[in-house]
Design a protein around this motif. Structure first.
Motif: not given
Length: 587
Positions: A433, A445, A449, A452, A458, A461, A468
């Motif tokens: 993150a 956050d 996301e 990502a 994502h 991850i 994250y």
């Protein structure tokens, strides 16, 4: 070029300047020093009356209290000494901490060209080893000047009070110690500086081998690297040994010279006692003070040697701190707000030292256009986009954004307009993150996301142990090359800048990852002016214009189809890559 090494006096005054914010610690240390010096002087002074009362006056009460008095005196002296040592050394530590912070901050503001010219290990050595030597020297020197200096003054006062003639005899030799002390100190400073340079060589080898350990092991060259390290370590020992030699010589030389003064005092003073012109207790008090005073003087000499070592290291540190950044804000630079995204290279020329890398490049990118830069290695592609970020300034010509020379913008405002995905995936030893939000530290956050997901990162991850919040290790070593590159792309997506630079952004990806990321990049490039450097021509066929750079000049420019029809350099490069792809054996 590096700044001229500052003079020794200036270096010392700069070191003292860093101590000023911590004056109250130095003041408390001075109080402790006064106590230590006062106790030393008191002990030397009280020897004569105490001995006279005990042995001549037969005073048994004083004799009984003497051991208690000695214990209390040394206890009080210990408290004063601790106060002095603690506060002066902590002040020195804080001062050098400020030096290290300023040095690191200075490094961060130096231009990219400076880092290209200097080894990483050398720069690390200056921040760690050189500042560490400064730290040791500053603490010892300031401590010595306060405690030992005041002790010496107090003891000198006692022995001159007791017998000024004997005091002159004992210290007539002291000026003779200055000559060897000065010569030895100069050699210590020179050797210390050379030794720190060798320490920088060691740090460079460590940085190179640790970061390139896979290559070292793949070629089986551990033995060669070990021998290289041993050779540099031997060079470092050579200078360290000289440092030890010169430091070790100073005390014996001083003691030998002062022994003549001590011998003369014993001969003259002893004769006076035997002839009855001086009492034994007075002479013993004088001898006690004289012997005690030589100890702080010897420690002051040692502090002088430490000072020389500190100055040798400080010169190297202040050379970096005096370095002038090549890229700075112009006096009239302003924050001109967000750009639309038009970028123009107007007769741009650039050279490294005497070799021109770019020669008269003219190129204009409209808002939202995708400009691909291709051509043989060394043609100037990466240098050209580095001028947009002002990693370098052009030797001639200008780079403009929305018709304004980028040098009219502040560096902070300029870099807010640009997102960069480099061919080298630079990630930090932190969570996923925090790596993604590196360009926008206040991003939520949810925004992290979303970036990502747009970079197709994502899913992988979420498969990691802590999602994250997973720490990815040094340079993202716990991730695959494709995963690292997708995190870098997510970072660029999150920044949401109007100008995008992709320098081989898909070079580390496998075919499947490249297809996913290419889709993300296509979305990212919408309504953004994008410069794409690519060796794989298949990745830039969609570009609005393809610019072929060869030997620093624009050889060709046009769309993929136009350049193929011209049958020039681009067509030949495309043909060679097509043949390589067709001839590659099937998996």
């Amino acid at each position: 070029m590096s700044a001229t090494p500052p003079k020794k006096v200036n270096v010392f005054m700069r070191l003292v300047g860093y101590s000023r914010p911590h004056w109250w610690r130095i003041a408390l240390a001075a109080v402790g020093s006064l106590g230590v010096g006062g106790m030393d002087g008191a002990m030397a002074y009280l020897v004569e009356p105490v001995l006279r009362k005990i042995f001549s006056g037969k005073d048994t009460a004083i004799f009984m209290l003497l051991p208690i008095g000695i214990v209390l005196l040394y206890a009080l002296r210990g408290v004063c000494r601790y106060t002095n040592d603690y506060f002066i050394k902590s002040a020195g530590q804080l001062a050098v901490q400020d030096v290290r912070n300023d040095l690191y901050a200075k490094n961060m503001h130096l231009s990219v060209g400076y880092f290209n010219r200097h080894e990483t290990g050398m720069l690390m050595s200056r921040v760690l080893a050189d500042v560490g030597m400064m730290q040791e020297g500053v603490a010892n020197v300031i401590s010595g000047l306060f405690r030992d200096g005041l002790s010496a003054i107090a003891l000198l006062g006692v022995i001159f009070y007791r017998d000024w003639q004997l005091a002159l005899i004992s210290f007539v030799v002291i000026p003779l110690t200055v000559i060897p002390a000065t010569k030895i100190g100069k050699r210590i400073k020179r050797v210390a500086r050379q030794g720190q340079e060798k320490m920088g060589d060691l740090a460079s080898i460590l940085q190179e081998t640790y970061s390139g350990i896979k290559v070292v092991k793949a070629f089986g060259l551990e033995g060669r690297e070990i021998e290289r390290f041993r050779a540099r370590n031997s060079d470092f020992y050579h200078f360290t040994r000289k440092n030890i030699k010169y430091d070790g010589l100073s005390t014996p030389i001083m003691e030998f010279i002062t022994s003549f003064g001590i011998a003369a005092v014993i001969w003259v003073g002893g004769s006076n006692v035997m002839h009855g012109t001086k009492s034994a207790s007075e002479f013993f008090s004088f001898i006690t003070g004289m012997v005690l005073v030589f100890n702080p003087i010897k420690r002051l000499l040692s502090s002088y040697n430490n000072l020389q070592r500190s100055i040798g290291a400080a010169e190297r540190v202040f050379e970096v701190m005096d370095e002038k950044p090549e890229i700075v804000d112009a006096p009239d630079a302003r924050d001109l707000g967000k750009v639309n995204g038009e970028v123009e290279f107007r007769d741009v020329r650039f050279k490294y030292e005497d070799d021109y890398v770019l020669q008269g490049v003219n190129l204009k990118a409209k808002k939202g256009e995708v400009i691909a830069l291709v051509g043989p290695s060394g043609g100037g592609k990466t240098t050209l986009v580095s001028l947009i970020t002002r990693f370098y300034d052009p030797t001639g010509g200008a780079v403009l954004m929305d018709g304004v020379d980028i040098r009219k913008r502040t560096m902070q405002n300029l870099l807010q307009q640009i997102a960069l995905v480099d061919q080298e995936t630079i990630l930090f030893n932190d969570t996923i993150a925090n790596n993604i939000r590196y360009g926008r530290s206040q991003a939520t956050d949810a925004e992290v996301e979303a970036a990502a997901r747009a970079a197709f990162a994502h899913d992988f991850i979420m498969e990691l142990p802590e999602g994250y919040q997973t720490n990815i290790g040094d340079r993202g070593v716990r991730l695959s090359g494709g995963q690292r590159q997708r995190l870098c792309i997510a970072r660029a997506i999150l920044k949401d800048a109007p100008i995008l630079i992709l320098d081989e952004a898909t070079s580390a990806l496998d075919t499947e990852s490249e297809q996913m990321v290419q889709k993300a990049l296509n979305n990212l490039m919408k309504n953004r002016t994008t410069f794409v450097i690519a060796h794989r021509l298949s990745t830039i066929t969609h570009a609005d214009r393809i610019v072929v750079l060869e030997k620093g000049v624009v050889a060709e420019m046009g769309t993929h189809e136009d350049l193929l029809q011209k049958e020039g350099l681009y067509s030949r490069l495309h043909g060679m890559q097509f043949k390589e792809t067709k001839s590659w054996p099937a998996g």
